[in-house]
Design an enzyme around this catalytic site. Structure first.
Site, PDB file in Angstrom:
ATOM      1  N   ARG A  50       1.173  -0.911   0.016  1.00 36.67           N
ATOM      2  CA  ARG A  50      -0.513   0.349  -0.083  1.00 36.67           C
ATOM      3  C   ARG A  50       0.969   1.425   0.027  1.00 36.67           C
ATOM      4  NH1 ARG A  50      -1.915   2.460   4.338  1.00 36.67           N
ATOM      5  NH2 ARG A  50      -1.776   0.805   5.361  1.00 36.67           N
TER       6      ARG A  50
ATOM      7  N   ASP B 231      -5.319  15.439 -17.856  1.00 31.48           N
ATOM      8  CA  ASP B 231      -5.724  14.288 -18.957  1.00 31.48           C
ATOM      9  C   ASP B 231      -4.855  13.995 -20.006  1.00 31.48           C
ATOM     10  OD1 ASP B 231      -6.758  12.030 -18.624  1.00 31.48           O
ATOM     11  OD2 ASP B 231      -8.408  12.332 -18.040  1.00 31.48           O
TER      12      ASP B 231
ATOM     13  N   LYS C 166      -6.573   2.288 -20.495  1.00 27.49           N
ATOM     14  CA  LYS C 166      -6.301   2.054 -21.985  1.00 27.49           C
ATOM     15  C   LYS C 166      -4.900   2.333 -22.990  1.00 27.49           C
ATOM     16  CE  LYS C 166      -9.977   3.942 -20.280  1.00 27.49           C
ATOM     17  NZ  LYS C 166     -11.378   3.490 -19.874  1.00 27.49           N
TER      18      LYS C 166
ATOM     19  N   TYR D 257     -13.820  13.919 -19.218  1.00 23.25           N
ATOM     20  CA  TYR D 257     -14.849  12.192 -18.821  1.00 23.25           C
ATOM     21  C   TYR D 257     -15.968  12.128 -18.218  1.00 23.25           C
ATOM     22  CZ  TYR D 257     -14.827   7.581 -16.983  1.00 23.25           C
ATOM     23  OH  TYR D 257     -15.337   6.569 -16.360  1.00 23.25           O
TER      24      TYR D 257
HETATM   25  C1  LIG Z   1     -10.061  10.280 -20.645  1.00 17.28           C
HETATM   26  C2  LIG Z   1     -10.560   9.369 -19.382  1.00 17.28           C
HETATM   27  N1  LIG Z   1      -9.814   9.807 -17.803  1.00 17.28           N
HETATM   28  C3  LIG Z   1      -9.998   8.988 -17.231  1.00 17.28           C
HETATM   29  C4  LIG Z   1     -10.715   7.157 -16.875  1.00 17.28           C
HETATM   30  C5  LIG Z   1     -10.903   6.643 -16.282  1.00 17.28           C
HETATM   31  O1  LIG Z   1     -10.452   5.783 -15.619  1.00 17.28           O
HETATM   32  P1  LIG Z   1     -10.468   4.153 -15.464  1.00 17.28           P
HETATM   33  O2  LIG Z   1     -11.827   3.633 -16.025  1.00 17.28           O
HETATM   34  O3  LIG Z   1      -9.412   3.612 -15.142  1.00 17.28           O
HETATM   35  O4  LIG Z   1     -10.504   4.438 -13.730  1.00 17.28           O
HETATM   36  C6  LIG Z   1     -11.514   6.976 -18.753  1.00 17.28           C
HETATM   37  C7  LIG Z   1     -11.612   6.691 -18.134  1.00 17.28           C
HETATM   38  O5  LIG Z   1     -12.941   6.298 -19.881  1.00 17.28           O
HETATM   39  C8  LIG Z   1     -11.147   8.285 -19.910  1.00 17.28           C
HETATM   40  O6  LIG Z   1     -11.807   7.818 -20.454  1.00 17.28           O
END
Ligand SMILES: Cc1ncc(COP(=O)(O)O)c(C=O)c1O
Length: 390
Positions: free
Chosen positions: A51, A177, A202, A105
């Site tokens: 952790r 992001d 992703k 997102y």
């Molecule tokens: C641009 C973006 N940021 C963050 C996330 C969140 O990621 P996670 O599903 O791995 O928690 C996603 C998920 O689709 C995303 O498309």
């Protein structure tokens, strides 16, 4: 040879590796222990506990991502949302305010609208975010600015250097992001950003077989992020760390194919009589093309489009695909297609979705590494079947 001088392809293959010094294995071992002995009785100097995010199996992918993003430090987390949460909570406290671009997102949008108010943190969402409109939302108690570029699912492109400049001038922590671009195509830290978050689920992993996230930045900021990560226990388990590190070894190779195929598909769709709109930052008529061309080395594997037909026929077209899979998520080796209103943005209130231009017939496409000609043939037969059978 200084690792800082190595090219991204080499960093993907080798950065962060923790070679097996016991038997000479050339990959990072999966260290399964959750308890490690003190240094004076046979352990190592670093205090190790999963952790605390200091197991070599966890360090390997974290250091690889940090190297690819040009960061001093990084950590991996149990999901992209976990990474976002600890990055935000590292720099925000009750009474603070944060500025977000509006087209984010859907999960991020849900987090900020539900979780931040519960913690006494105020936020402002800025539509069509450019540096000037983001700056106009800055208040006396603003501590951070958060963007996602290209954004999901309409590919709004934010000028990262301009936002980093505004953050520096106004004393804010800037967070990007970088999930859609990947560190192969774009490096926000090099343009002046403070922290970068990823859904490693992703492109970083790239094989649609695990959930993970990452945060990278300066050592000073990452110390704060690490403290939140330890307190909230957002640990990524070592088996998933192994998969993530292995997946990233081919990230540069995969991104080259994703970039090329998505460009070919965007051109194909743009010229198709059944397609009314295509959203892809690589297209010269995309509103963010000039900025994207300046700050990205490739335009990525994601695109969206709208068909010139009824919602019923659009659904029929997607259901008629034979090779391309209708599924949530993105960034894997297999091509995936979805309706954002039902998936990534299902949690966003419908009026907010409409305000952002996310129609119920908008189709999002994650270009895999299959041959682009096969993908086009699949789309062509599906469109034809939908129009014929309606
Ligand atoms: C641009 C973006 N940021 C963050 C996330 C969140 O990621 P996670 O599903 O791995 O928690 C996603 C998920 O689709 C995303 O498309």
């Amino acid at each position: 040879m200084g690792r800082a001088m190595l090219h991204p392809d080499t960093l993907c293959a080798r950065a962060g590796e923790k070679l097996d010094r016991i038997v000479g294995g050339v990959t990072t071992p999966i260290h399964t222990a959750s308890a490690y002995m003190r240094a004076d009785v046979g352990g190592t100097a670093a205090y190790r506990y999963p952790r605390y995010n200091n197991i070599p199996t966890q360090d390997a992918p974290a250091e690889k991502i940090a190297a690819l993003e040009g960061a001093q430090a990084g950590l991996v987390a149990a999901s992209g949302m976990a990474a976002e949460a600890v990055a935000l909570l590292a720099v925000l406290a009750a009474g603070d305010h944060v500025v977000f671009q509006a087209d984010l997102y859907g999960g991020t949008h849900h987090f900020l609208s539900v979780e931040l108010p519960r913690l006494g943190i105020e936020y402002t969402l800025v539509a069509n975010a450019d540096a000037a409109s983001l700056e106009a939302a800055v208040q006396a108690n603003t501590r951070a600015v958060y963007v996602e570029t290209p954004s999901n699912p309409l590919f709004h492109v934010v000028d990262l250097a301009a936002v980093a400049d505004l953050a520096r001038r106004r004393g804010l922590v800037s967070i990007a992001d970088n999930t859609f671009a990947s560190p192969i195509n774009q490096n926000p830290l090099a343009l002046g950003f403070d922290l970068v978050v990823h859904s490693g689920t992703k492109y970083l992993n790239g094989h649609s077989d695990l959930n993970c996230g990452a945060v990278v930045g300066s050592r000073a900021l990452m110390d704060k992020v690490r403290e939140r990560a330890v307190d909230y226990g957002v640990t990524l388990n070592v088996y998933d760390c192994f998969l993530l590190e292995r997946g990233m070894k081919t990230l540069a190779l995969r991104m080259a194919r994703h970039n090329a195929s998505a460009m070919a598909l965007a051109d194909f769709l743009s010229g198709h009589r059944l397609v009314s709109r295509v959203f892809y930052p690589g297209l010269p008529d995309h509103p963010g093309h000039a900025v994207a061309a300046r700050q990205m080395r490739g335009f990525g594997g994601m695109l969206s489009f709208e068909l010139d037909c009824s919602p019923k026929r659009a659904r029929k077209a997607v259901a008629s695909l034979e090779l391309i899979l209708e599924a949530v998520s993105l960034g894997g080796v297999e091509s995936l297609i979805c309706f954002p209103c039902e998936t990534s943005h299902a949690k966003m209130p419908p009026d907010e979705r409409r305000r952002q231009g996310i129609s119920d017939t908008l189709i999002r496409f994650s270009t895999g590494i299959e041959d682009a000609a096969d993908l086009m043939a699949d789309l062509e037969q599906a469109f034809a079947r939908a129009m014929r059978d309606g």
